[in-house]
Design a protein around this motif. Structure first.
Motif, PDB file in Angstrom:
ATOM      1  N   GLY A   1      -3.583  -1.436   5.496  1.00 12.05           N
ATOM      2  CA  GLY A   1      -2.281  -1.294   4.874  1.00 12.05           C
ATOM      3  C   GLY A   1      -1.646  -2.646   4.633  1.00 12.05           C
ATOM      4  O   GLY A   1      -1.741  -3.537   5.467  1.00 12.05           O
TER       5      GLY A   1
ATOM      6  N   THR B   1       0.849  -1.185   0.000  1.00 10.95           N
ATOM      7  CA  THR B   1       0.000   0.000   0.000  1.00 10.95           C
ATOM      8  C   THR B   1       0.889   1.241   0.000  1.00 10.95           C
ATOM      9  O   THR B   1       1.756   1.385   0.858  1.00 10.95           O
ATOM     10  CB  THR B   1      -0.905   0.000   1.245  1.00 10.95           C
ATOM     11  OG1 THR B   1      -1.597  -1.249   1.310  1.00 10.95           O
ATOM     12  CG2 THR B   1      -1.921   1.127   1.173  1.00 10.95           C
TER      13      THR B   1
ATOM     14  N   LEU C   1       1.017   2.679   6.109  1.00 12.57           N
ATOM     15  CA  LEU C   1      -0.016   3.710   6.165  1.00 12.57           C
ATOM     16  C   LEU C   1       0.596   5.005   6.688  1.00 12.57           C
ATOM     17  O   LEU C   1       1.544   4.970   7.479  1.00 12.57           O
ATOM     18  CB  LEU C   1      -1.175   3.264   7.064  1.00 12.57           C
ATOM     19  CG  LEU C   1      -2.087   2.172   6.479  1.00 12.57           C
ATOM     20  CD1 LEU C   1      -3.123   1.740   7.498  1.00 12.57           C
ATOM     21  CD2 LEU C   1      -2.760   2.645   5.192  1.00 12.57           C
TER      22      LEU C   1
END
Length: 221
Positions: free
Chosen positions: A130, A102, A137
């Motif tokens: 995430g 992510t 994140l």
């Protein structure tokens, strides 16, 4: 295709209402998890499609923002009796293009979904996932995210080669370096057939204040 308009079915909430009614009856809280999005978010079969067009298609993104806004609005207005049974809205399951990680690309799109919900609902927790480490994140202040919970899935698939001690040491190190004082939820994990590992790491999660639930539903690739 891109020219098709996403339309809510008339009975769109029938099953979720039924589920929430039963959860409420037994005093359970529910996290509503968007496991697959229009166009596909990861290329994994559990997203409902092997496609990965969501992150580059603004039409699909707009449709998912509208969908989340519709869901939040429905439970605040038409089914207020069920609103408090919903613990959180989990924006999108395992948001990682091509099964990788992510990044800001995904954060920016999830921010659109966050804002869509917040247009109608300021109160519910929004869970943001995430992949695959705690540092995947951002600091929520970067996006002005409030009342959020960060979610991660911890699967040590190579546990025969890499011990869970080593695996978790790496994960916890990344957590300590990016601890934004946000509630953490381990939404999926598995220690397979290793009973001692289950006991050890569930205790470890509890001691560290990590919320958790296992993923028990299984599909076949």
């Amino acid at each position: 295709g891109e020219d098709d308009k996403l339309v809510m079915k008339e009975n769109a909430f029938e099953f979720i209402d039924y589920f929430l009614e039963n959860a409420k009856k037994y005093d359970l809280k529910v996290i509503l998890d968007m496991h697959g999005v229009v166009g596909g978010q990861s290329g994994n079969e559990h997203s409902g499609t092997r496609r990965t067009e969501f992150w580059t298609n603004e039409i699909y993104q707009k449709e998912m923002c509208d969908l989340w806004k519709n869901i939040a609005s429905y439970y605040l207005n038409e089914r207020k009796d069920l609103a408090s049974t919903i613990l959180a809205y989990d924006l999108i399951n395992e948001p990682a293009l091509d099964k990788k990680v992510t990044t800001k690309r995904e954060w920016d799109v999830m921010d659109k979904m966050y804002k869509a919900i917040r247009e109608v609902d300021e109160d519910h927790i929004i869970a943001i996932e995430g992949c695959w480490y705690f540092d995947s994140l951002p600091d929520p202040k970067k996006y002005n995210w409030e009342n959020v919970m960060y979610e991660f899935h911890l699967y040590n698939w190579d546990n025969e080669k890499v011990s869970n001690d080593v695996y978790h040491t790496l994960h916890f190190f990344k957590w300590m370096t990016t601890n934004y004082d946000v509630p953490i939820y381990i939404g999926e994990f598995n220690f397979f057939d290793k009973k001692d590992e289950w006991i050890k790491w569930l205790n470890e999660y509890d001691e560290r204040g990590l919320n958790w639930s296992i993923w028990s539903y299984k599909t076949i690739s």
